[in-house]
Each structure stands twice: as C-alpha cells, then as structure tokens.
Enzyme design. Structure first.
Site, PDB file in Angstrom:
ATOM      1  CD  GLU A  61      -8.685   0.839   7.794  1.00  0.00           C
ATOM      2  OE1 GLU A  61      -8.671   0.065   8.835  1.00  0.00           O
ATOM      3  OE2 GLU A  61      -7.956   2.047   8.510  1.00  0.00           O
ATOM      4  CG  HIS A  75      -5.982  -2.259   8.732  1.00  0.00           C
ATOM      5  ND1 HIS A  75      -6.138  -1.134   9.326  1.00  0.00           N
ATOM      6  CD2 HIS A  75      -4.467  -2.611   8.775  1.00  0.00           C
ATOM      7  CE1 HIS A  75      -4.744  -0.622   9.763  1.00  0.00           C
ATOM      8  NE2 HIS A  75      -3.967  -1.573   9.299  1.00  0.00           N
ATOM      9  CG  ASP A  99      -0.411  -0.543   2.484  1.00  0.00           C
ATOM     10  OD1 ASP A  99       0.855  -0.470   2.621  1.00  0.00           O
ATOM     11  OD2 ASP A  99      -1.054  -0.824   3.469  1.00  0.00           O
TER      12      ASP A  99
HETATM   13  C1  F6R Z   1       1.559  -1.371   6.080  1.00  0.00           C
HETATM   14  C2  F6R Z   1       0.226  -2.244   6.198  1.00  0.00           C
HETATM   15  C3  F6R Z   1      -0.906  -2.184   7.442  1.00  0.00           C
HETATM   16  C4  F6R Z   1       0.159  -2.612   8.596  1.00  0.00           C
HETATM   17  C5  F6R Z   1      -0.635  -2.509   9.917  1.00  0.00           C
HETATM   18  C6  F6R Z   1       0.062  -2.908  11.224  1.00  0.00           C
HETATM   19  O1  F6R Z   1       1.882  -1.614   4.780  1.00  0.00           O
HETATM   20  O2  F6R Z   1      -0.313  -2.616   5.340  1.00  0.00           O
HETATM   21  O3  F6R Z   1      -1.679  -3.130   7.463  1.00  0.00           O
HETATM   22  O4  F6R Z   1       0.877  -3.854   8.520  1.00  0.00           O
HETATM   23  O5  F6R Z   1      -1.379  -1.345  10.016  1.00  0.00           O
HETATM   24  O6  F6R Z   1       0.741  -1.865  11.474  1.00  0.00           O
HETATM   25  P1  F6R Z   1       2.123  -1.888  12.421  1.00  0.00           P
HETATM   26  O7  F6R Z   1       2.705  -3.063  11.981  1.00  0.00           O
HETATM   27  O8  F6R Z   1       2.814  -0.554  12.395  1.00  0.00           O
HETATM   28  O9  F6R Z   1       1.356  -2.049  13.661  1.00  0.00           O
END
Ligand code: F6R
Length: 261
Positions: A143, A138, A67
């Site tokens: 979402e 997500h 993303d």
């Molecule tokens: C990032 C992504 C998100 C994160 C998720 C968890 O490329 O796709 O889905 O993996 O928001 O974020 P962290 O690892 O920072 O808790």
C-alpha cells in the site's frame, strides 16, 4: 518502460498471452508470477483457450502468487490460492505442487514470509511477473508508503483497497480481511520481466501517477520506473490520464520486428 494501449480486454489478453507463450517456448522450466483480482482475467482466459487448443503446456512451469489474505478460513473461496486455482490453474496442466504462494495456514505470518522468500529463490526467481494495480497505486498488497526496498511481509490493507475488493466478498467491506502477506516491492523488482495490466477508468489516475509521476512510496507502482524491463498493458479507459499517449501508441504500432515486448 513500454506502455501498450490495447483496444479492449481481448486484445490485452492476447498481447500478454503472446509474451507468456514466448517465455514458455524459450525456457525449459519457466517461473511465472501470477496476480489475482479481476485485471489479469483476460490473460488467463486466453492462456486457458490456447492450452485447450493444444498450443501450450504448463507442465514444466512453476507459478508463484504475489500475495495471500490473512484471517480467512482455509475453505474460503477468496483465499488467493483457491481463487487462482478456480480462474486459471485448475484449467491448465500445471501440477499443483508447482503452484507456490505464501502458506498462511500455520498462523505464523512472519515465518511464512521468510519461507516464501526462500521458495521464490529456490524456484530460481520469477521470469515474468504479472501485476495488477490498486486504485491507490498498490502492487501486490504494498500500500502507499510501503518501502520501495521491502521484502515479503504482512501489510495492513487500506480502507480504499478493502472497499475496492468488497465486490469479491458480497459487497461487504467488513468481510474483506484487514491483513495480507505480500511480496515486497524489492521482491517484485527482482522478477526479470514485469508486466502490469489495468483496465477501466477507475485505474486511470493510478496508472498516470505510476508511469508519468515521480518515483514515490506513495504510489508503489511507480517502482516499475526502476525496472529495466517493465511493460504496462492497459485499455483506453485506464490510459485516459496519460500525457504521452500518442507517443506510446506510435512506439508500439511502429515497433520493429526485432524488438520483442
Ligand atoms: C492481487 C494483487 C493486487 C491486485 C490489485 C488490482 O494479487 O496483488 O495488487 O492486482 O488490487 O485488483 P483488480 O485487478 O481486481 O482491480
């Protein structure tokens, strides 16, 4: 789905790095899907360590982002392309032209989504996709309520996600973009192996819902239940809400050598 509870971040990093190293050894031109955020950091650290030790090369690997934020200036350090270069790609020998992601520079998100879908196909699809999970369940930036068949497109971030990610923006929720281009859930499910990593008690509820709850668009990560080769590698805190914890631990520790992750 295989659920592996690692003792700590180091073990988590090493388990997932092993799987990636096996992929690199098996395939001539592997395609690796990369998540950003904090969860996969121990994996990237371990891969960088092994690369520096001369054990692995990424010269023939294509890496694909999940993303990308919209509405950030091109020089912003939290653009995911910049972020992944800083924490991983610039420390290995992966040529920059082999780092793919949604190109949001032209301000035409819909065209850029279609182009990114085509680029993923052009790369032969993703062999192994590393995923994190949001505290709201997500994956990518799909979402709750995202279609389980969705393709790459623009999504609006939930308030919860923007609050969670404010730590990357000096603690300011208002500085976190409201929109992102994300691979859809249908797109993610086309990767040949999904490896979701999560750490910390803040992820325990989302992990329990995704693995042991019903398949539902309200928990986008529950879509992993549809995938024939999905692996979840988590620390004990993220695993703390699971009902079948003993079973997962028993299955992993007693895994026969002929059965790879
Ligand atoms: C990032 C992504 C998100 C994160 C998720 C968890 O490329 O796709 O889905 O993996 O928001 O974020 P962290 O690892 O920072 O808790």
């Amino acid at each position: 789905m295989e659920v592996i509870v690692a003792k700590n971040a180091e073990e988590l990093g090493s388990i997932v790095a092993n799987v990636i190293v096996q992929l690199l050894g098996r395939m001539e031109r592997p395609t690796l899907g990369l998540a950003t955020g904090s969860s996969p950091q121990p994996v990237y650290d371990e891969l960088v360590r092994r690369h520096r030790a001369g054990a692995i090369s990424f010269a023939n690997t294509t890496a694909c982002l999940l993303d990308e934020y919209l509405d950030l200036p091109p020089e912003h350090p939290q653009l995911y392309r910049t972020f992944i270069r800083r924490v991983f790609v610039d420390q290995i020998d992966l040529p920059l032209e082999q780092l793919l992601g949604p190109d949001v520079s032209g301000n035409q998100p819909e065209t850029c989504s279609a182009r990114y879908e085509a680029a993923l196909k052009g790369a032969g699809g993703v062999d192994l996709q590393v995923l994190g999970i949001g505290s709201d369940g997500h994956i990518g930036f799909n979402e709750p309520s995202s279609s389980l068949a969705s393709r790459t497109r623009v999504k609006t971030l939930t308030r919860q996600t923007r609050e969670d990610n404010a730590r990357f923006f000096g603690g300011e929720v208002d500085a976190v973009p409201k929109h992102a281009v994300t691979q859809g859930i249908g797109t993610i499910l086309e990767a040949r192996h999904l490896v979701l990593v999560a750490r910390g008690a803040g992820k325990a509820k989302a992990i329990a819902q995704a693995i042991e709850g019903p398949l539902t668009a309200m928990v986008p990560a529950s879509a992993l239940q549809l995938h024939p080769h999905a692996t979840v590698v988590i620390d004990p805190e993220a695993a703390s809400g699971l009902q079948l914890l003993d079973y997962y631990e028993q299955a992993f520790r007693g895994k026969p050598p002929w059965e790879p992750i």
